[in-house]
Design an enzyme around this catalytic site. Structure first.
Site, PDB file in Angstrom:
ATOM      1  N   ASP A 183       0.807  -1.217   0.000  1.00 58.78           N
ATOM      2  CA  ASP A 183       0.000   0.000   0.000  1.00 58.78           C
ATOM      3  C   ASP A 183       0.842   1.269   0.000  1.00 58.78           C
ATOM      4  O   ASP A 183       2.058   1.230   0.226  1.00 58.78           O
ATOM      5  CB  ASP A 183      -0.970   0.010   1.207  1.00 58.78           C
ATOM      6  CG  ASP A 183      -0.351  -0.565   2.481  1.00 58.78           C
ATOM      7  OD1 ASP A 183       0.886  -0.525   2.595  1.00 58.78           O
ATOM      8  OD2 ASP A 183      -1.091  -1.040   3.351  1.00 58.78           O
ATOM      9  N   ASP A 185      -7.527  -2.530  14.243  1.00 58.13           N
ATOM     10  CA  ASP A 185      -8.913  -2.824  13.858  1.00 58.13           C
ATOM     11  C   ASP A 185      -9.014  -4.099  13.023  1.00 58.13           C
ATOM     12  O   ASP A 185     -10.037  -4.365  12.401  1.00 58.13           O
ATOM     13  CB  ASP A 185      -9.537  -1.628  13.117  1.00 58.13           C
ATOM     14  CG  ASP A 185      -8.845  -1.324  11.783  1.00 58.13           C
ATOM     15  OD1 ASP A 185      -7.893  -2.040  11.403  1.00 58.13           O
ATOM     16  OD2 ASP A 185      -9.254  -0.355  11.113  1.00 58.13           O
ATOM     17  N   HIS A 245      -7.249  -4.893  10.312  1.00 60.32           N
ATOM     18  CA  HIS A 245      -6.999  -4.790   8.869  1.00 60.32           C
ATOM     19  C   HIS A 245      -5.700  -5.458   8.451  1.00 60.32           C
ATOM     20  O   HIS A 245      -4.755  -5.552   9.239  1.00 60.32           O
ATOM     21  CB  HIS A 245      -7.041  -3.324   8.389  1.00 60.32           C
ATOM     22  CG  HIS A 245      -5.906  -2.456   8.848  1.00 60.32           C
ATOM     23  ND1 HIS A 245      -6.075  -1.141   9.235  1.00 60.32           N
ATOM     24  CD2 HIS A 245      -4.560  -2.682   8.962  1.00 60.32           C
ATOM     25  CE1 HIS A 245      -4.905  -0.620   9.544  1.00 60.32           C
ATOM     26  NE2 HIS A 245      -3.970  -1.532   9.392  1.00 60.32           N
ATOM     27  N   GLU A 295      -9.742  -1.984   5.444  1.00 58.71           N
ATOM     28  CA  GLU A 295     -10.389  -1.621   6.699  1.00 58.71           C
ATOM     29  C   GLU A 295     -11.661  -2.441   6.904  1.00 58.71           C
ATOM     30  O   GLU A 295     -12.139  -3.084   5.963  1.00 58.71           O
ATOM     31  CB  GLU A 295     -10.719  -0.119   6.659  1.00 58.71           C
ATOM     32  CG  GLU A 295      -9.510   0.787   6.486  1.00 58.71           C
ATOM     33  CD  GLU A 295      -8.657   0.898   7.739  1.00 58.71           C
ATOM     34  OE1 GLU A 295      -8.621  -0.050   8.540  1.00 58.71           O
ATOM     35  OE2 GLU A 295      -7.993   1.946   7.916  1.00 58.71           O
TER      36      GLU A 295
HETATM   37  C1  F6R Z   1       1.401  -1.417   6.065  1.00 58.25           C
HETATM   38  C2  F6R Z   1       0.151  -2.148   6.201  1.00 58.25           C
HETATM   39  C3  F6R Z   1      -0.662  -2.084   7.448  1.00 58.25           C
HETATM   40  C4  F6R Z   1       0.173  -2.350   8.705  1.00 58.25           C
HETATM   41  C5  F6R Z   1      -0.695  -2.271   9.944  1.00 58.25           C
HETATM   42  C6  F6R Z   1       0.121  -2.394  11.215  1.00 58.25           C
HETATM   43  O1  F6R Z   1       1.973  -1.618   4.802  1.00 58.25           O
HETATM   44  O2  F6R Z   1      -0.242  -2.762   5.268  1.00 58.25           O
HETATM   45  O3  F6R Z   1      -1.695  -3.023   7.376  1.00 58.25           O
HETATM   46  O4  F6R Z   1       0.758  -3.609   8.600  1.00 58.25           O
HETATM   47  O5  F6R Z   1      -1.393  -1.069   9.967  1.00 58.25           O
HETATM   48  O6  F6R Z   1       0.967  -1.298  11.335  1.00 58.25           O
HETATM   49  P1  F6R Z   1       2.128  -1.261  12.426  1.00 58.25           P
HETATM   50  O7  F6R Z   1       3.072  -2.353  12.083  1.00 58.25           O
HETATM   51  O8  F6R Z   1       2.739   0.089  12.288  1.00 58.25           O
HETATM   52  O9  F6R Z   1       1.457  -1.490  13.729  1.00 58.25           O
END
Ligand code: F6R
Length: 260
Positions: free
Chosen positions: A67, A136, A138, A143
């Site tokens: 992403d 959450d 994801h 989301e």
């Molecule tokens: C990032 C991504 C997100 C993160 C998730 C956890 O490329 O795809 O899904 O893996 O938001 O983020 P952290 O590791 O910062 O807690």
């Protein structure tokens, strides 16, 4: 789904790095799907160490990131382009042309997303996808409410994600509202998937994803449908798992299990 629980974040990161290294060593032109965020930092650090000290070779590896924030140019310090360059790519021998990260500044997002999907197929599909998980539930920026069949597209971020990611920006208002993200359906097509999670703030999402029902409300739960998933957790992230003893028992008995 295999659940591997480590005492510490460092151990978790090293165990996950071994899986990545094994895939590359078995298939030097492997296609990797990569995540950003705090979680995979330890994994990337270990891969860099393996490259520098053990000769782990990325020269034929291709990567696709999950992403990118919409509106952030590749050189913006909070962009995922910048993150990947700083935390992995500039330290290893991957050719620039083998790196794919969704564009945050495409003129036509719809066309860009379609191209990204096609490019993954052209490169032979993703051999190993690395994932984190949001508080959450994801995966990537899928989301709650995202279709479990979704493909790469522009997605509006949830308030919780904006709040969680505000720590990387000067002000909360600076966090972009939109992102380009691979879909859940795109992710599920990877041949193998590893998900990493650490810290108590992930414990509920982790338990819901592994032990709850498959639901678009926790998009990580879709991984239950995939035949080859390993989940790497530290103690805190594992703290709400009901079947914890069984997961440990499986790991304990693994070395002696019949091979064929
Ligand atoms: C990032 C991504 C997100 C993160 C998730 C956890 O490329 O795809 O899904 O893996 O938001 O983020 P952290 O590791 O910062 O807690």
């Amino acid at each position: 789904m295999e659940i591997i629980i480590s005492q510490t974040y460092e151990q978790m990161s090293k165990s996950a790095a071994k899986v990545v290294a094994e895939v590359i060593n078995q298939k030097p032109n492997a296609v990797l799907g990569l995540a950003t965020g705090s979680t995979p930092l330890g994994l990337y650090k270990e891969l860099i160490r393996m490259h520098k000290e053990e000769g782990l070779d990325f020269s034929h590896v291709t990567t696709f990131n999950l992403d990118e924030y919409v509106g952030l140019a590749a050189d913006h310090p909070q962009s995922y382009h910048y993150f990947m360059w700083e935390n992995l790519f500039k330290h290893i021998n991957i050719p620039r042309e083998n790196i794919h990260i969704p564009s945050g500044t495409a003129r036509n997002y719809r066309a860009f997303c379609q191209w990204y999907e096609e490019r993954i197929v052209q490169c032979g599909g993703i051999d190993l996808q690395v994932l984190g998980i949001g508080a959450d539930g994801h995966i990537a920026f899928n989301e709650p409410g995202s279709s479990l069949g979704s493909r790469t597209r522009l997605k509006t971020l949830a308030e919780q994600t904006i709040n969680d990611n505000a720590r990387f920006f000067e002000r909360k208002e600076d966090v972009p509202i939109y992102a380009i993200t691979m879909g859940v359906g795109t992710i599920l097509e990877a041949r193998e998937i590893i998900l990493l999670a650490n810290g108590a703030n992930k414990a509920e999402a982790v338990a819901a994803a592994i032990e709850g029902p498959v639901s678009s409300m926790i998009t990580a739960s879709a991984l239950q449908m995939h035949p080859h998933v390993q989940i790497f957790l530290d103690e805190e992230a594992a703290s709400k798992l009901k079947m914890r003893k069984y997961y440990d028992w499986i790991q304990e008995k693994k070395p002696g299990s019949p091979r064929s």
